[in-house]
Scaffold this motif. Structure first.
Motif, PDB file in Angstrom:
ATOM      1  N   LEU A  96     -11.527  -8.388   3.694  1.00  0.00           N
ATOM      2  CA  LEU A  96     -10.356  -8.524   4.557  1.00  0.00           C
ATOM      3  C   LEU A  96      -9.192  -7.808   3.886  1.00  0.00           C
ATOM      4  N   VAL A  97      -8.682  -6.762   4.521  1.00  0.00           N
ATOM      5  CA  VAL A  97      -7.549  -6.003   3.993  1.00  0.00           C
ATOM      6  C   VAL A  97      -6.290  -6.427   4.744  1.00  0.00           C
ATOM      7  N   VAL A  98      -5.258  -6.809   3.996  1.00  0.00           N
ATOM      8  CA  VAL A  98      -3.993  -7.246   4.581  1.00  0.00           C
ATOM      9  C   VAL A  98      -2.975  -6.130   4.413  1.00  0.00           C
ATOM     10  N   GLY A  99      -2.389  -5.703   5.519  1.00  0.00           N
ATOM     11  CA  GLY A  99      -1.428  -4.612   5.489  1.00  0.00           C
ATOM     12  C   GLY A  99      -0.052  -5.042   5.030  1.00  0.00           C
ATOM     13  N   PRO A 100       0.842  -4.084   4.812  1.00  0.00           N
ATOM     14  CA  PRO A 100       2.197  -4.399   4.354  1.00  0.00           C
ATOM     15  C   PRO A 100       3.025  -5.025   5.453  1.00  0.00           C
ATOM     16  N   GLY A 101       3.929  -5.900   5.051  1.00  0.00           N
ATOM     17  CA  GLY A 101       4.837  -6.528   5.998  1.00  0.00           C
ATOM     18  C   GLY A 101       6.096  -5.702   6.176  1.00  0.00           C
ATOM     19  N   PRO A 102       7.085  -6.233   6.878  1.00  0.00           N
ATOM     20  CA  PRO A 102       8.336  -5.501   7.075  1.00  0.00           C
ATOM     21  C   PRO A 102       9.104  -5.323   5.774  1.00  0.00           C
ATOM     22  N   LEU A 103       9.976  -4.341   5.779  1.00  0.00           N
ATOM     23  CA  LEU A 103      10.799  -4.018   4.613  1.00  0.00           C
ATOM     24  C   LEU A 103      12.249  -4.317   4.946  1.00  0.00           C
ATOM     25  N   TRP A 104      12.898  -5.127   4.093  1.00  0.00           N
ATOM     26  CA  TRP A 104      14.280  -5.555   4.327  1.00  0.00           C
ATOM     27  C   TRP A 104      15.192  -4.941   3.261  1.00  0.00           C
ATOM     28  N   PRO A 105      15.863  -3.847   3.562  1.00  0.00           N
ATOM     29  CA  PRO A 105      16.741  -3.215   2.559  1.00  0.00           C
ATOM     30  C   PRO A 105      17.756  -4.203   2.012  1.00  0.00           C
ATOM     31  N   SER A 106      17.871  -4.254   0.695  1.00  0.00           N
ATOM     32  CA  SER A 106      18.780  -5.129  -0.071  1.00  0.00           C
ATOM     33  C   SER A 106      18.392  -6.595  -0.032  1.00  0.00           C
TER      34      SER A 106
ATOM     35  N   TRP B 201       0.783  -1.225   0.000  1.00  0.00           N
ATOM     36  CA  TRP B 201       0.000   0.000   0.000  1.00  0.00           C
ATOM     37  C   TRP B 201       0.820   1.283   0.000  1.00  0.00           C
ATOM     38  N   PRO B 202       1.962   1.369   0.682  1.00  0.00           N
ATOM     39  CA  PRO B 202       2.703   2.642   0.656  1.00  0.00           C
ATOM     40  C   PRO B 202       3.129   3.095  -0.729  1.00  0.00           C
ATOM     41  N   SER B 203       3.168   2.174  -1.698  1.00  0.00           N
ATOM     42  CA  SER B 203       3.610   2.532  -3.053  1.00  0.00           C
ATOM     43  C   SER B 203       2.487   3.090  -3.917  1.00  0.00           C
TER      44      SER B 203
END
Length: 662
Positions: A550-560, A526-528
């Motif tokens: 049912l809305v599923v939110g974004p998970g964690p972001l792992w740089p690289s 969603w942030p994109s």
């Protein structure tokens, strides 16, 4: 880049032979007898924009348009060499390409060898093998083709490709092969050059417009979609030669000043208004191309050219811009690879600062000795041999799969970790690729299920939920997967990089209206996207008779990428090489704040929200793997889950999130 990731090559210079000058006092003259310090200053604007974009993209979102400025400069300067030589009867292909080799090869070979040396101790096996391939492609000036062939929705992030920036050098070198031959043949058969170049430029621009909506990576990387930018400079040079090279003295002074101001404004507008959400190149590329053309046309006496671009600091940066470009991105990329959890601005600023002395040293100690003094054949041979040798070394690394012996046995699984998403995501049938449309959905409903029907709708973050939902659905509910890469489940939205997204969503919604499933699961990163428009889609779903949303939110972001982070952590854990079960990387305060704000925006009767961060993250950090082996890693890149991660996450959905509810 970068998608996320581009910049100038600096492969042109401001002297008659295309080489930078030792000093302004001893600068060789151009064909018109006038040195153009303002062009060196324009090169400085281009490279500084790219450096700012790569180090601080939130500040300079359109900095990647510096490459378009450089394409115009390169076309202008190189074509003057060709046009003047042909007019005087002195043009020789051998001389032309010898000059190119002496200008480009020494610095390029240095960078390629340095990349292999730096990557040896820090890169995972698969990544080092890819680096070897990119070294070979860079030496062969086909980086743009190699990157286009690799491009895809799940391609490695730009940060993981230290030689990604060589794509533009590939385009320039391919132009240097085609353009002189085209003009030479036109002279031989007595075809007017101006109409021929105009027609070629228009055809290239048309190819750009065609590809930017159908194959965005192709529009970005393929030479025929980019040649029009270099040809803009060529046409300017041709017009200047017809005026005996004195562009700056054939028009009224006020007109030159106006062109200078307008050109600067257009370049600035591109830097400030173009970002990753635009369809680029497309029509947007006209801003930097027109701006650079106007600035060059205005001449060295025009107001912006004289008072800004021709200043000594700008000229000095312009003189080493090629070397700056070659060094800055590998430094940033290797910093990210070696320290994937360090995203501080101070580290990036330090990498950019380090590129300046490296660029100067390469220019002064390697580049200049091979192209100053007597132009012996031996120097050309040495320059060519250096690039060929670097290319062979890169191919050798790629052929030997990144040399597995570099990696301790306890890290080999992490070093070779790779997840093939195509089968678990059902790519091509129920998870559509960018070129596919709604008609390509095929056999997307499970046959072994209960009476309740659930539809999974969204982008790749819905696609990565499918393995977990399919496991949960057995004997409980019917599951239909209707997902498409880069296409969020938001109605009436035209996704810039997804040509068929709006039509796909219309088709999915029409099917939902007909079937009226018990539940629709909506998921995307969603942030994109303009997530503020999601509530309107939810309201239409409920009005269409859907039982629950049912809305599923974004998970964690792992740089690289999570595997790279775990590899760096495990490698540092000597001698055990253990992978940490949880890491704080993906659970920062900004992401938690978005989760709360997003959940509040969709709250209404008939709607449930699943916070993926709440499932995968706690006060100790975010989950990285479920068992003590690399096969159980829960994310395979920066934010897409593996089958292991998907199964774990869905199994931990809150009670009542999925049917049956009776």
């Amino acid at each position: 880049m970068d998608s996320a990731t581009t910049g100038p090559t600096g492969a042109a210079a401001t002297a008659v032979d295309g080489f930078p000058h030792r000093s302004l006092a001893h600068a060789p003259r151009t064909e018109a007898g006038v040195y153009r310090p303002d062009i060196d200053g324009l090169r400085a604007v281009a490279i500084l924009s790219v450096l700012a974009f790569h180090a601080f993209p939130q500040w300079m979102r359109g900095g990647f348009t510096g490459v378009d400025v450089f394409f115009v400069i390169s076309g202008f300067l190189i074509s003057r060499i060709v046009f003047t030589g042909l007019a005087a009867g002195t043009f020789r292909f051998s001389h032309f390409y010898a000059r190119r080799a002496r200008r480009i090869f020494p610095s390029l070979a240095t960078t390629l060898v340095a990349a292999l040396a730096i990557g040896w101790p820090i890169e995972r096996q698969l990544d080092y093998a890819q680096l070897g391939k990119h070294v070979a492609a860079g030496a062969g000036f086909v980086s743009n083709i190699a990157l286009w062939l690799e491009s895809g929705y799940f391609d490695a992030t730009a940060d993981a490709k230290p030689l990604l920036h060589l794509w533009s050098l590939g385009i320039e070198e391919q132009f240097y092969i085609v353009f002189p031959l085209l003009v030479f043949l036109a002279c031989r058969v007595r075809v007017a050059r101006a109409p021929l170049l105009v027609a070629t430029a228009l055809a290239s621009f048309a190819a750009n417009l065609f590809l930017v909506t159908r194959d965005p990576p192709g529009a970005f990387y393929l030479p025929h979609a980019r040649f029009w930018e270099l040809l803009a400079g060529c046409l300017l040079a041709l017009a200047g030669l017809r005026a005996e090279g004195r562009i700056d003295e054939t028009e009224p002074r006020w007109l030159r000043h106006a062109a200078s101001i307008a050109g600067a404004a257009l370049v600035l507008a591109g830097l400030l208004s173009i970002d990753a959400t635009r369809q680029f190149p497309g029509f947007w590329a006209l801003l930097p191309v027109a701006g650079a053309t106007a600035l060059i046309w205005a001449g060295p006496g025009a107001i912006v050219n004289r008072r800004v671009l021709a200043q000594r600091p700008m000229v000095w940066i312009g003189l080493i811009s090629f070397q700056l470009y070659l060094w800055h991105w590998p430094l940033l990329a290797f910093l990210h690879i070696a320290r994937p959890e360090d995203s501080s601005g101070a580290s990036r600023a330090l990498a950019i600062a380090a590129s300046f002395p490296l660029a100067w040293a390469t220019y002064a100690w390697i580049d200049k000795p091979l192209r100053s003094g007597p132009r012996s054949r031996a120097k050309v041979v040495v320059a060519c041999a250096a690039v060929v040798g670097a290319g062979i070394a890169g191919a050798f690394v790629y052929r030997h799969a990144g040399f597995p012996a570099r990696t301790p046995d306890t890290l080999s699984a992490l070093a070779n970790f790779k997840f093939d998403y195509a089968v678990p995501f059902r790519e091509g049938t129920c998870f559509l690729r960018p070129e596919q449309d709604f008609r390509q959905f095929h056999d997307c409903t499970s046959t072994v299920a209960g009476s309740d029907a659930v539809v999974l709708w969204g982008d790749s973050h819905a696609g990565h939920l499918y393995p977990g939902l399919a496991a949960a659905a057995r004997g409980r509910f019917t599951l239909t997967q209707l997902t498409a890469s880069g296409c969020p489940p938001i109605l009436d939205l035209d996704a810039n990089q997804r040509p068929h997204c709006r039509a796909i969503n219309d088709g999915v919604f029409a099917r939902i209206e007909r079937e009226r499933p018990a539940e629709v699961v909506l998921s995307a990163y969603w942030p994109s996207y303009p997530w503020e428009r999601l509530p309107a889609t939810i309201d239409r779903l409920l009005a269409a008779g859907v039982g629950r949303v049912l809305v599923v939110g974004p998970g964690p972001l792992w740089p690289s990428g999570l595997a790279g982070i775990l590899y760096a952590r495990a490698k540092a854990d000597v001698p055990a090489h253990r992978m940490p079960r949880r890491l704080p990387t993906g659970a920062d305060a900004q992401q938690r704040a978005f989760d709360q704000r997003f959940a509040a925006s969709i709250a209404r009767p008939g709607v449930d929200y699943v916070s993926m961060r709440s499932i995968l993250c706690n006060e100790s950090g975010c989950l990285t793997h479920t068992r003590d082996d690399a096969a159980s890693i829960v994310f395979y890149d920066i934010y897409h889950m593996t089958t292991e991660g998907s199964t774990y996450a869905v199994a931990h959905f809150p009670d009542g999130a999925l049917p049956p509810w009776h």
